[in-house]
Design a protein around this motif. Sequence first.
Motif, PDB file in Angstrom:
ATOM      1  N   ASP A 128      38.847 -35.867 -30.035  1.00 12.16           N
ATOM      2  CA  ASP A 128      40.157 -36.509 -30.045  1.00 12.16           C
ATOM      3  C   ASP A 128      41.035 -35.862 -28.989  1.00 12.16           C
ATOM      4  OD1 ASP A 128      39.688 -38.310 -32.206  1.00 12.16           O
ATOM      5  OD2 ASP A 128      39.849 -36.628 -33.590  1.00 12.16           O
ATOM      6  N   VAL A 129      41.496 -36.675 -28.037  1.00  9.59           N
ATOM      7  CA  VAL A 129      42.248 -36.128 -26.911  1.00  9.59           C
ATOM      8  C   VAL A 129      43.512 -36.939 -26.642  1.00  9.59           C
ATOM      9  CG1 VAL A 129      40.061 -35.415 -25.846  1.00  9.59           C
ATOM     10  CG2 VAL A 129      41.175 -37.529 -25.085  1.00  9.59           C
ATOM     11  N   ILE A 130      44.393 -36.335 -25.853  1.00  8.61           N
ATOM     12  CA  ILE A 130      45.528 -37.046 -25.272  1.00  8.61           C
ATOM     13  C   ILE A 130      45.130 -37.351 -23.836  1.00  8.61           C
ATOM     14  CG2 ILE A 130      47.942 -36.906 -24.566  1.00  8.61           C
ATOM     15  CD1 ILE A 130      48.375 -34.963 -26.907  1.00  8.61           C
ATOM     16  N   LEU A 131      45.095 -38.629 -23.491  1.00 13.15           N
ATOM     17  CA  LEU A 131      44.634 -39.037 -22.166  1.00 13.15           C
ATOM     18  C   LEU A 131      45.576 -38.517 -21.080  1.00 13.15           C
ATOM     19  CD1 LEU A 131      42.438 -40.762 -20.727  1.00 13.15           C
ATOM     20  CD2 LEU A 131      44.085 -42.648 -20.756  1.00 13.15           C
ATOM     21  N   GLN A 132      45.002 -37.979 -20.008  1.00 23.01           N
ATOM     22  CA  GLN A 132      45.770 -37.426 -18.896  1.00 23.01           C
ATOM     23  C   GLN A 132      45.609 -38.224 -17.598  1.00 23.01           C
ATOM     24  OE1 GLN A 132      47.661 -34.125 -19.178  1.00 23.01           O
ATOM     25  NE2 GLN A 132      47.565 -35.168 -21.156  1.00 23.01           N
ATOM     26  N   ILE A 184      43.137 -34.007 -22.909  1.00 27.62           N
ATOM     27  CA  ILE A 184      43.305 -32.673 -23.464  1.00 27.62           C
ATOM     28  C   ILE A 184      43.017 -32.732 -24.965  1.00 27.62           C
ATOM     29  CG2 ILE A 184      44.913 -30.765 -23.849  1.00 27.62           C
ATOM     30  CD1 ILE A 184      44.132 -31.189 -20.919  1.00 27.62           C
ATOM     31  N   ASP A 185      42.070 -31.895 -25.394  1.00 27.93           N
ATOM     32  CA  ASP A 185      41.710 -31.830 -26.805  1.00 27.93           C
ATOM     33  C   ASP A 185      42.948 -31.514 -27.642  1.00 27.93           C
ATOM     34  OD1 ASP A 185      40.745 -30.745 -29.391  1.00 27.93           O
ATOM     35  OD2 ASP A 185      38.765 -30.867 -28.469  1.00 27.93           O
ATOM     36  N   ILE A 186      43.217 -32.328 -28.674  1.00 29.25           N
ATOM     37  CA  ILE A 186      44.441 -32.149 -29.461  1.00 29.25           C
ATOM     38  C   ILE A 186      44.373 -30.908 -30.353  1.00 29.25           C
ATOM     39  CG2 ILE A 186      44.928 -34.623 -29.440  1.00 29.25           C
ATOM     40  CD1 ILE A 186      43.950 -34.750 -32.332  1.00 29.25           C
ATOM     41  N   HIS A 187      43.181 -30.347 -30.536  1.00 25.72           N
ATOM     42  CA  HIS A 187      43.027 -29.191 -31.429  1.00 25.72           C
ATOM     43  C   HIS A 187      43.086 -27.853 -30.705  1.00 25.72           C
ATOM     44  CE1 HIS A 187      42.161 -31.963 -34.657  1.00 25.72           C
ATOM     45  NE2 HIS A 187      41.159 -32.499 -33.960  1.00 25.72           N
ATOM     46  N   ASN A 188      42.453 -27.792 -29.523  1.00 26.79           N
ATOM     47  CA  ASN A 188      42.385 -26.484 -28.846  1.00 26.79           C
ATOM     48  C   ASN A 188      42.900 -26.496 -27.407  1.00 26.79           C
ATOM     49  OD1 ASN A 188      40.305 -27.737 -27.395  1.00 26.79           O
ATOM     50  ND2 ASN A 188      38.681 -26.812 -28.656  1.00 26.79           N
ATOM     51  N   GLY A 189      43.371 -27.635 -26.922  1.00 23.39           N
ATOM     52  CA  GLY A 189      43.916 -27.698 -25.572  1.00 23.39           C
ATOM     53  C   GLY A 189      42.883 -27.705 -24.472  1.00 23.39           C
ATOM     54  N   GLU A 190      41.613 -27.816 -24.827  1.00 23.31           N
ATOM     55  CA  GLU A 190      40.546 -27.822 -23.830  1.00 23.31           C
ATOM     56  C   GLU A 190      40.517 -29.154 -23.084  1.00 23.31           C
ATOM     57  OE1 GLU A 190      35.635 -27.608 -23.689  1.00 23.31           O
ATOM     58  OE2 GLU A 190      36.719 -27.261 -25.561  1.00 23.31           O
ATOM     59  N   GLU A 191      40.201 -29.098 -21.791  1.00 22.02           N
ATOM     60  CA  GLU A 191      40.067 -30.330 -21.007  1.00 22.02           C
ATOM     61  C   GLU A 191      38.738 -30.990 -21.306  1.00 22.02           C
ATOM     62  OE1 GLU A 191      41.529 -30.990 -16.732  1.00 22.02           O
ATOM     63  OE2 GLU A 191      39.350 -30.777 -16.468  1.00 22.02           O
ATOM     64  N   ILE A 192      38.771 -32.241 -21.669  1.00 24.51           N
ATOM     65  CA  ILE A 192      37.564 -33.010 -21.995  1.00 24.51           C
ATOM     66  C   ILE A 192      37.403 -34.125 -20.979  1.00 24.51           C
ATOM     67  CG2 ILE A 192      36.368 -34.391 -23.723  1.00 24.51           C
ATOM     68  CD1 ILE A 192      36.818 -31.505 -24.591  1.00 24.51           C
ATOM     69  N   PHE A 217      49.906 -40.989 -18.432  1.00 23.36           N
ATOM     70  CA  PHE A 217      48.725 -40.684 -17.636  1.00 23.36           C
ATOM     71  C   PHE A 217      48.815 -41.426 -16.317  1.00 23.36           C
ATOM     72  CE2 PHE A 217      47.608 -44.635 -19.682  1.00 23.36           C
ATOM     73  CZ  PHE A 217      46.743 -45.283 -18.826  1.00 23.36           C
ATOM     74  N   TYR A 218      47.884 -41.142 -15.417  1.00 23.45           N
ATOM     75  CA  TYR A 218      47.864 -41.816 -14.121  1.00 23.45           C
ATOM     76  C   TYR A 218      46.447 -42.197 -13.759  1.00 23.45           C
ATOM     77  CZ  TYR A 218      46.613 -37.171 -12.210  1.00 23.45           C
ATOM     78  OH  TYR A 218      46.003 -35.961 -11.947  1.00 23.45           O
ATOM     79  N   LEU A 219      46.338 -43.133 -12.818  1.00 18.52           N
ATOM     80  CA  LEU A 219      45.037 -43.631 -12.381  1.00 18.52           C
ATOM     81  C   LEU A 219      44.950 -43.563 -10.861  1.00 18.52           C
ATOM     82  CD1 LEU A 219      43.171 -46.777 -13.647  1.00 18.52           C
ATOM     83  CD2 LEU A 219      43.586 -46.511 -11.191  1.00 18.52           C
ATOM     84  N   GLN A 220      43.819 -43.051 -10.386  1.00 19.94           N
ATOM     85  CA  GLN A 220      43.568 -42.995  -8.943  1.00 19.94           C
ATOM     86  C   GLN A 220      42.196 -43.576  -8.649  1.00 19.94           C
ATOM     87  OE1 GLN A 220      44.293 -38.732  -8.478  1.00 19.94           O
ATOM     88  NE2 GLN A 220      46.235 -39.174  -7.443  1.00 19.94           N
ATOM     89  N   ARG A 221      42.023 -44.024  -7.383  1.00 19.55           N
ATOM     90  CA  ARG A 221      40.767 -44.625  -6.953  1.00 19.55           C
ATOM     91  C   ARG A 221      40.373 -44.043  -5.611  1.00 19.55           C
ATOM     92  NH1 ARG A 221      43.525 -49.143  -5.129  1.00 19.55           N
ATOM     93  NH2 ARG A 221      44.778 -47.368  -4.600  1.00 19.55           N
ATOM     94  N   LYS A 272      39.332 -41.106 -27.707  1.00 23.49           N
ATOM     95  CA  LYS A 272      38.175 -40.310 -28.119  1.00 23.49           C
ATOM     96  C   LYS A 272      37.239 -40.229 -26.917  1.00 23.49           C
ATOM     97  CE  LYS A 272      36.925 -40.478 -32.427  1.00 23.49           C
ATOM     98  NZ  LYS A 272      37.106 -39.060 -32.858  1.00 23.49           N
ATOM     99  N   LEU A 273      37.103 -39.026 -26.361  1.00 25.33           N
ATOM    100  CA  LEU A 273      36.239 -38.798 -25.205  1.00 25.33           C
ATOM    101  C   LEU A 273      35.142 -37.828 -25.598  1.00 25.33           C
ATOM    102  CD1 LEU A 273      38.844 -38.378 -22.292  1.00 25.33           C
ATOM    103  CD2 LEU A 273      37.790 -40.492 -23.162  1.00 25.33           C
TER     104      LEU A 273
END
Length: 200
Positions: free
Chosen positions: A158-162, A186-194, A57-61, A153-154
Amino acid sequence: VISSYMNELNRYKRSYLSGARFICFLFLLPFSLLKSQNIVPKYSGFPVPVMEKDMMFYLQRTVDYNTVIYELNYEVPGKLNAEKPIKIYWIDYENGGKITQLTYAQNKFAYGIESKLIDKTYEIFEIRLVSYKKKTFTLKKHEKKGTHQLFAKLNGKDVILQKIFVNIVGGTYLKPKVKDITLTGIDIHNGEEIVEIVVP
């Protein structure tokens, strides 16, 4: 002879102290400038880093367009470094996309992480950002992909942090005013952006 020696010693002391004061001045000057330099937030035009193989993942400000990258740190192919599973660096977009390392202070107090190996067999780590320890992440292998991902967890999902976006609305570089932090995964079950927005 003794008198000559003492005069030389005193001259050396004066020279040394003068040099020490000058060095202190050089160190303190940038901090004093940063302390008084107001932040003018940016709200558009942020670049999207290319997702390399090991990048998580990446971080911006809103301070500038420079981006912090969080990448898997392998000790040997397929095996993470147990002490430092994630390596962190800057992409300096305001300087031609140059790659630079975090300073000690940035790593210790702002953009670094704390990691804890909780399962040696399966290489599972507990991860926290040093600047926001309320949120816990889990670094582990994706069941289907077989590669390590950073799970979170967002908003109860349950997600993969982007990515993480820090909304700094003012203040100075030494004392920024952070309004909120946006975490996207990204939701690990349906690929939805959370998206979850937290107030530090």
